[in-house]
Design a protein around this motif. Structure first.
Motif, PDB file in Angstrom:
ATOM      1  N   ASP A  12     -61.078 -24.934  85.485  1.00 33.04           N
ATOM      2  CA  ASP A  12     -61.164 -23.735  84.665  1.00 33.04           C
ATOM      3  C   ASP A  12     -59.734 -23.266  84.428  1.00 33.04           C
ATOM      4  N   CYS A  13     -59.244 -23.450  83.256  1.00 26.96           N
ATOM      5  CA  CYS A  13     -57.831 -23.135  83.007  1.00 26.96           C
ATOM      6  C   CYS A  13     -57.670 -21.773  82.360  1.00 26.96           C
ATOM      7  N   HIS A  14     -58.505 -20.848  82.766  1.00 25.14           N
ATOM      8  CA  HIS A  14     -58.415 -19.525  82.172  1.00 25.14           C
ATOM      9  C   HIS A  14     -57.335 -18.695  82.845  1.00 25.14           C
ATOM     10  N   THR A  15     -56.889 -17.709  82.133  1.00 24.04           N
ATOM     11  CA  THR A  15     -55.928 -16.786  82.729  1.00 24.04           C
ATOM     12  C   THR A  15     -56.672 -15.851  83.669  1.00 24.04           C
ATOM     13  N   LEU A  16     -55.890 -15.247  84.533  1.00 27.24           N
ATOM     14  CA  LEU A  16     -56.469 -14.264  85.445  1.00 27.24           C
ATOM     15  C   LEU A  16     -57.101 -13.120  84.658  1.00 27.24           C
ATOM     16  N   LEU A  17     -56.483 -12.735  83.576  1.00 23.68           N
ATOM     17  CA  LEU A  17     -57.039 -11.662  82.749  1.00 23.68           C
ATOM     18  C   LEU A  17     -58.393 -12.076  82.169  1.00 23.68           C
ATOM     19  N   ALA A  18     -58.510 -13.323  81.731  1.00 24.49           N
ATOM     20  CA  ALA A  18     -59.784 -13.794  81.174  1.00 24.49           C
ATOM     21  C   ALA A  18     -60.864 -13.808  82.247  1.00 24.49           C
ATOM     22  N   VAL A  19     -60.517 -14.227  83.463  1.00 22.93           N
ATOM     23  CA  VAL A  19     -61.484 -14.219  84.567  1.00 22.93           C
ATOM     24  C   VAL A  19     -61.917 -12.783  84.857  1.00 22.93           C
ATOM     25  N   ALA A  20     -60.956 -11.855  84.848  1.00 21.82           N
ATOM     26  CA  ALA A  20     -61.280 -10.454  85.087  1.00 21.82           C
ATOM     27  C   ALA A  20     -62.209  -9.920  83.991  1.00 21.82           C
ATOM     28  N   GLN A  21     -61.890 -10.205  82.755  1.00 19.06           N
ATOM     29  CA  GLN A  21     -62.712  -9.706  81.648  1.00 19.06           C
ATOM     30  C   GLN A  21     -64.125 -10.271  81.716  1.00 19.06           C
ATOM     31  N   PRO A  57     -44.698 -12.125  93.985  1.00 20.09           N
ATOM     32  CA  PRO A  57     -46.024 -11.502  94.056  1.00 20.09           C
ATOM     33  C   PRO A  57     -46.501 -10.863  92.754  1.00 20.09           C
ATOM     34  N   TRP A  58     -45.614 -10.285  91.985  1.00 21.34           N
ATOM     35  CA  TRP A  58     -46.063  -9.625  90.753  1.00 21.34           C
ATOM     36  C   TRP A  58     -46.138 -10.629  89.624  1.00 21.34           C
ATOM     37  N   ARG A  59     -47.253 -10.602  88.912  1.00 18.37           N
ATOM     38  CA  ARG A  59     -47.467 -11.514  87.799  1.00 18.37           C
ATOM     39  C   ARG A  59     -48.123 -10.760  86.649  1.00 18.37           C
ATOM     40  N   LEU A  60     -48.105 -11.382  85.492  1.00 18.68           N
ATOM     41  CA  LEU A  60     -48.846 -10.846  84.357  1.00 18.68           C
ATOM     42  C   LEU A  60     -50.198 -11.549  84.320  1.00 18.68           C
ATOM     43  N   ALA A  61     -51.263 -10.778  84.384  1.00 21.79           N
ATOM     44  CA  ALA A  61     -52.602 -11.368  84.433  1.00 21.79           C
ATOM     45  C   ALA A  61     -52.897 -12.205  83.188  1.00 21.79           C
ATOM     46  N   CYS A  62     -52.292 -11.851  82.067  1.00 20.10           N
ATOM     47  CA  CYS A  62     -52.561 -12.595  80.832  1.00 20.10           C
ATOM     48  C   CYS A  62     -51.771 -13.899  80.767  1.00 20.10           C
ATOM     49  N   GLN A  63     -50.862 -14.117  81.710  1.00 24.44           N
ATOM     50  CA  GLN A  63     -50.052 -15.342  81.730  1.00 24.44           C
ATOM     51  C   GLN A  63     -50.370 -16.224  82.940  1.00 24.44           C
ATOM     52  N   TYR A  64     -50.994 -15.654  83.926  1.00 24.73           N
ATOM     53  CA  TYR A  64     -51.264 -16.352  85.183  1.00 24.73           C
ATOM     54  C   TYR A  64     -52.504 -17.227  85.029  1.00 24.73           C
ATOM     55  N   ILE A  65     -52.341 -18.508  85.232  1.00 22.73           N
ATOM     56  CA  ILE A  65     -53.484 -19.427  85.158  1.00 22.73           C
ATOM     57  C   ILE A  65     -54.073 -19.574  86.560  1.00 22.73           C
ATOM     58  N   VAL A  66     -55.368 -19.336  86.667  1.00 22.36           N
ATOM     59  CA  VAL A  66     -56.044 -19.430  87.959  1.00 22.36           C
ATOM     60  C   VAL A  66     -56.057 -20.884  88.409  1.00 22.36           C
ATOM     61  N   ARG A  67     -55.678 -21.086  89.665  1.00 27.92           N
ATOM     62  CA  ARG A  67     -55.621 -22.445  90.204  1.00 27.92           C
ATOM     63  C   ARG A  67     -56.566 -22.564  91.390  1.00 27.92           C
ATOM     64  N   ASP A  68     -56.510 -23.708  92.016  1.00 27.82           N
ATOM     65  CA  ASP A  68     -57.429 -23.996  93.110  1.00 27.82           C
ATOM     66  C   ASP A  68     -56.926 -23.404  94.425  1.00 27.82           C
ATOM     67  N   GLU A  69     -56.880 -22.082  94.479  1.00 27.03           N
ATOM     68  CA  GLU A  69     -56.497 -21.394  95.708  1.00 27.03           C
ATOM     69  C   GLU A  69     -57.128 -20.007  95.702  1.00 27.03           C
ATOM     70  N   ASP A  70     -57.484 -19.557  96.879  1.00 24.06           N
ATOM     71  CA  ASP A  70     -58.098 -18.240  97.012  1.00 24.06           C
ATOM     72  C   ASP A  70     -57.018 -17.174  96.952  1.00 24.06           C
ATOM     73  N   ILE A  71     -57.216 -16.209  96.094  1.00 22.56           N
ATOM     74  CA  ILE A  71     -56.188 -15.185  95.915  1.00 22.56           C
ATOM     75  C   ILE A  71     -56.791 -13.784  95.946  1.00 22.56           C
ATOM     76  N   LEU A  72     -55.932 -12.838  96.311  1.00 23.36           N
ATOM     77  CA  LEU A  72     -56.260 -11.421  96.241  1.00 23.36           C
ATOM     78  C   LEU A  72     -55.403 -10.822  95.142  1.00 23.36           C
ATOM     79  N   VAL A  73     -56.043 -10.127  94.234  1.00 23.70           N
ATOM     80  CA  VAL A  73     -55.345  -9.537  93.094  1.00 23.70           C
ATOM     81  C   VAL A  73     -55.462  -8.023  93.191  1.00 23.70           C
ATOM     82  N   ARG A  74     -54.323  -7.352  93.322  1.00 28.85           N
ATOM     83  CA  ARG A  74     -54.320  -5.882  93.388  1.00 28.85           C
ATOM     84  C   ARG A  74     -53.752  -5.325  92.095  1.00 28.85           C
ATOM     85  N   PHE A  75     -54.375  -4.285  91.643  1.00 31.70           N
ATOM     86  CA  PHE A  75     -53.863  -3.636  90.428  1.00 31.70           C
ATOM     87  C   PHE A  75     -54.175  -2.156  90.463  1.00 31.70           C
TER      88      PHE A  75
END
Ligand code: FES
Length: 115
Positions: free
Chosen positions: A23-32, A97-115
């Motif tokens: 799934d090569c979606h951005t973090l923002l797309a996963v959130a939406q 640690p800080w990233r842009l959700a619209c640029q970050y591609i979700v990869r095969d690792e468990d992550i915690l996203v704070r906003f």
């Protein structure tokens, strides 16, 4: 395959979603897709409104990941990362640690996203 946990004072409780492998979606797309209210405006790495703090769970080092040029510029101007952190990321391939959700591609690792 990764679990992505979103945490924010804007939500009543943390939300963990499962991002499928390949799934090569951005973090923002996963959130939406999961109705997680990460703020955004441009969706193109230019406004900085989708800045999130990402940490890898399970105690592992984060997977190597290039910052996009837009991320470097926008996050630095927003005071989220320093020039030194950018240089460090370029040398070690270890993301800050800080990233842009619209640029970050979700990869095969468990992550915690704070906003
Ligand atoms: Fe503008 Fe991500 S929505 S930088």
């Amino acid at each position: 395959m990764a679990n992505v946990t979103f945490s924010s004072p804007a939500m009543r409780k943390d939300v963990t979603v499962y991002a499928t492998a390949g799934d090569c979606h951005t973090l923002l797309a996963v959130a939406q897709k999961n109705k997680v209210p990460i703020h955004f405006e441009c969706e193109n790495g230019e406004c900085g409104s989708c800045a999130v703090e990402v940490s890898v769970l399970s105690g592992k080092l984060p997977m190597g990941m290039h910052l996009t040029e837009k991320e470097k510029t926008v996050l630095r101007l927003a005071g989220k990362i320093t020039r030194e952190q950018i240089e460090q990321a370029e040398v070690t391939d270890e993301p800050p640690p800080w990233r842009l959700a619209c640029q970050y591609i979700v990869r095969d690792e468990d992550i915690l996203v704070r906003f």
